[in-house]
Write a protein that holds these residues in place. Structure first.
Motif, mmCIF file in Angstrom:
data_model
loop_
_atom_site.group_PDB
_atom_site.id
_atom_site.type_symbol
_atom_site.label_atom_id
_atom_site.label_comp_id
_atom_site.label_asym_id
_atom_site.label_seq_id
_atom_site.Cartn_x
_atom_site.Cartn_y
_atom_site.Cartn_z
ATOM 1 N N ASP A 255 -5.512 0.589 4.069
ATOM 2 C CA ASP A 255 -4.578 0.497 2.957
ATOM 3 C C ASP A 255 -4.997 1.867 2.169
ATOM 4 O O ASP A 255 -4.173 2.539 1.534
ATOM 5 N N ALA B 170 0.787 -1.255 0.051
ATOM 6 C CA ALA B 170 0.029 0.096 -0.052
ATOM 7 C C ALA B 170 0.697 1.390 0.209
ATOM 8 O O ALA B 170 0.439 2.181 -0.371
ATOM 9 N N VAL C 263 -6.345 -2.749 -2.228
ATOM 10 C CA VAL C 263 -6.377 -1.583 -1.422
ATOM 11 C C VAL C 263 -7.912 -1.145 -1.148
ATOM 12 O O VAL C 263 -8.334 -0.731 -0.385
#
Length: 636
Positions: free
Chosen positions: A171, A129, A165
């Motif tokens: 994230d 991330a 994500v």
């Protein structure tokens, strides 16, 4: 035999898959030559990177002051941009020479290029991330798309954004923070929009569906701002998402809050987010962020003061002032329209900073409207806004700003009065009374300023409707304080200023003071006496049942009338004597002040007689017998 094909077979990297997040970053090893080796690249100093290969490099790429000695074949087969640049350079300098390229505007800098080069060489790159936004922007810049190779870097970064994500709160926030240094690429690739919507979707999720450990908290029993729920021991409070989004840059924070508002988030929670963001970020050179021990707004309320101009360590630079202005304008633009979402104290501090930092006039007017709706919640220190050096007025305080706030309050109260029910109208009257008390205290505070113009003082004193003040004691004290601090005010200006005070709404104690006040015009003193007489007459009518009380009150009223008539005769006599004693030219100049000096002493004695003389209750049968009134000798 192609040496690059053999190298790929030896490294077993025919398939560069999506690698899960590892505990650490790329491991660094040291060879016997003293150079640091990082999975395919050797660092001999801070500005040079060499591909770990026995084949001499034929491509030099400079990114952000760092030179990368790489090979053309693995780079141009996966990057369309590098392929074009290499072809153009080879056409000019030949294919045998080492090609030198510069990429000064590569998003992510030399760190992003190093990760992209490792991918081109077949080195396993951990996509996380923290780096997926950089890799996605770098891949777009280098044109590492599916047209060059199936499963290229752009495709893999997009897959991570979509499937990893987008499903993770933490994230999504991390990617938003990583996008701060990737403008405009992150915006063009819709990374900011997608992550903002992901955060907003999860923030609007019911708190019962959120696992506390998932959002990174250790305990839900942390102090919260006033007005927010703390939640049960097994679930986070309704504002669990606020602290995480407050770490974002202001433009990304506005994106998230706007998306949250569009999804129907409660306005009071939006206000909590604005309050916490302001308390976290609005502190820099020239602005001191202090938490008052006696803060009225609870945890997270912003307490700001303007630093002294003489303090050079706190003097804001032009860049800092611009950043602070951008934050202020952005926060004002997302304040919910509903009342009480943001405390009046914070609104006034935002307004103060907006004035200091010269924010857009439309936004200053907008925050003034918000303050006008909640002006009854303000405290005196909040509205004591100093006048700044660039202001046209020489007064110590910005009275014009308070005047505008009162006007906003009056306009909004009048516009909503017709739609209100009886209970709401009672609350509205209570608000008006609180605002009147606040303005009277403000007038008393600023009245000592010798540079305050009488017109501004009078305009603010008369800005509220007549019904807003039940008692005029506070307004009288403010006017008296102004006259005391401005002895040069003319008689005409004194009369004009005293029109704002209603003598009929003064308490008995204040009327006694006014009767002896030499700073007031004689007309006002007479009005005070007449008001006292009217109140006594009213009391006489209300207590007509008891004959003794009626007789006593009648005697007092007759005494006040006699004193009033005596005072008028003595003033006229003194004026005539003074005019006869002075030459005609001097008498003309003294026309406005003749007879007043000696008249004040008479008024003072009259006031003292009124206070000291007890009320005598006549016994039955003794109504007509009383001591003869003492006659005072005339000045003649």
């Amino acid at each position: 035999m192609n040496p690059w094909g053999a190298m790929e077979r030896e490294n077993h990297v025919a398939e560069r898959g999506l690698v899960p997040v590892s505990a650490g970053d790329v491991q660094v090893q040291h060879d016997h030559g003293g150079a640091a080796k990082t999975d395919g690249f050797v660092r001999r100093d801070q500005s040079c990177r060499y591909a770990s290969s026995d084949i001499p490099s034929d491509l030099l790429v400079t990114v952000g002051g760092v030179n990368f000695h790489v090979h053309k074949h693995p780079m141009v087969t996966r990057s369309a941009r590098l392929a074009r640049l290499v072809d153009d350079a080879s056409a000019l300098h030949g294919t045998d020479a080492v090609t030198v390229l510069e990429l000064p505007d590569l998003p992510g800098g030399h760190g992003a290029f190093e990760l992209a080069a490792k991918f081109c060489y077949g080195v396993v790159v951990d996509i996380t991330a923290a780096n997926v936004a950089v890799l996605r922007c770098a891949a777009e810049y280098l044109e590492m798309t599916e047209e060059m190779e199936e499963g290229n870097l752009a495709f893999r970064a997009e897959a991570f954004l979509t499937y990893v994500v987008a499903s993770s709160w933490r994230d999504s926030v991390v990617v938003l923070r990583a996008c701060e240094g990737l403008s405009p690429w992150a915006d063009d690739l819709q990374l900011v929009r997608r992550c903002s919507e992901s955060v907003a979707e999860k923030a609007c999720t019911s708190p019962r569906a959120v696992r506390w450990a998932y959002v990174g908290r250790t305990s839900p029993k942390t102090p919260r701002a006033a007005g927010t729920s703390t939640g049960d021991s097994g679930s986070p409070p309704a504002d669990w998402w606020v602290d995480d989004v407050c770490v974002l840059r202001i433009d990304h924070f506005v994106r998230v809050v706007t998306a949250v508002q569009a999804r129907g988030m409660r306005p009071d929670l939006i206000g909590v987010a604005i309050t916490r963001y302001a308390s976290k970020w609005l502190s820099s050179a020239g602005l001191i962020n202090k938490q008052s021990p006696a803060s009225r707004g609870g945890v997270g309320v912003l307490q700001m003061v303007i630093a002294s101009e003489a303090d050079n360590t706190n003097t804001p630079t032009a860049e800092t002032a611009s950043e602070q202005r951008r934050i202020i304008e952005s926060l004002i633009s997302i304040i919910p329209r509903q009342k009480d979402c943001v405390s009046c104290s914070l609104l006034l501090r935002l307004l103060r900073l907006a004035v200091v930092l010269k924010a857009a006039p439309a936004l200053v007017t907008e925050v003034e409207k918000h303050v006008g709706m909640q002006l009854d919640q303000a405290a005196l220190p909040d509205i004591l806004v100093p006048s700044y050096p660039y202001a046209r007025s020489e007064a110590a305080y910005d009275v014009d700003l308070v005047q505008r706030l009162v006007e906003q309050f009056v306009v909004q109260e009048q516009s909503g009065r017709g739609k209100e029910k009886q209970e709401q109208q009672h609350n509205s009257n209570s608000k008006a009374l609180r605002v009147a008390g606040l303005i009277d205290s403000y007038l008393s505070e600023v009245s000592r300023d010798r540079n305050l113009a009488l017109g501004k003082f009078q305009a603010l004193a008369e800005s509220l409707p007549e019904s807003a003040r039940v008692c005029h004691d506070g307004l009288y004290r403010a006017v008296d304080s102004y006259l005391k601090a401005h002895p040069a005010v003319t008689e005409h200006e004194r009369k004009r200023l005293c029109r704002a005070v209603d003598c009929g709404k003064l308490s008995r104690e204040v009327r006694t003071h006014a009767a002896q006040n030499e700073r007031l015009p004689l007309r006002v003193v007479v009005q005070v006496l007449l008001s006292e007489q009217a109140k006594m007459a009213g009391a006489l009518g209300r207590v007509g049942k008891k004959e003794d009380d009626v007789n006593a009150l009648r005697l007092e009223v007759e005494g006040v009338n006699a004193k009033h008539m005596e005072l008028q005769r003595e003033v006229e006599l003194l004026q005539g004597q003074l005019e006869r004693m002075l030459p005609p030219s001097v008498a003309a100049k003294q026309q406005n002040v003749s007879g007043w000096a000696s008249g004040w002493k008479k008024l003072g004695k009259l006031g003292r007689i009124q206070v000291e003389q007890p009320v005598v209750t006549a016994a039955p049968g003794e109504t007509g017998s009383r001591e003869p009134r003492r006659r005072r000798n005339s000045a003649s």
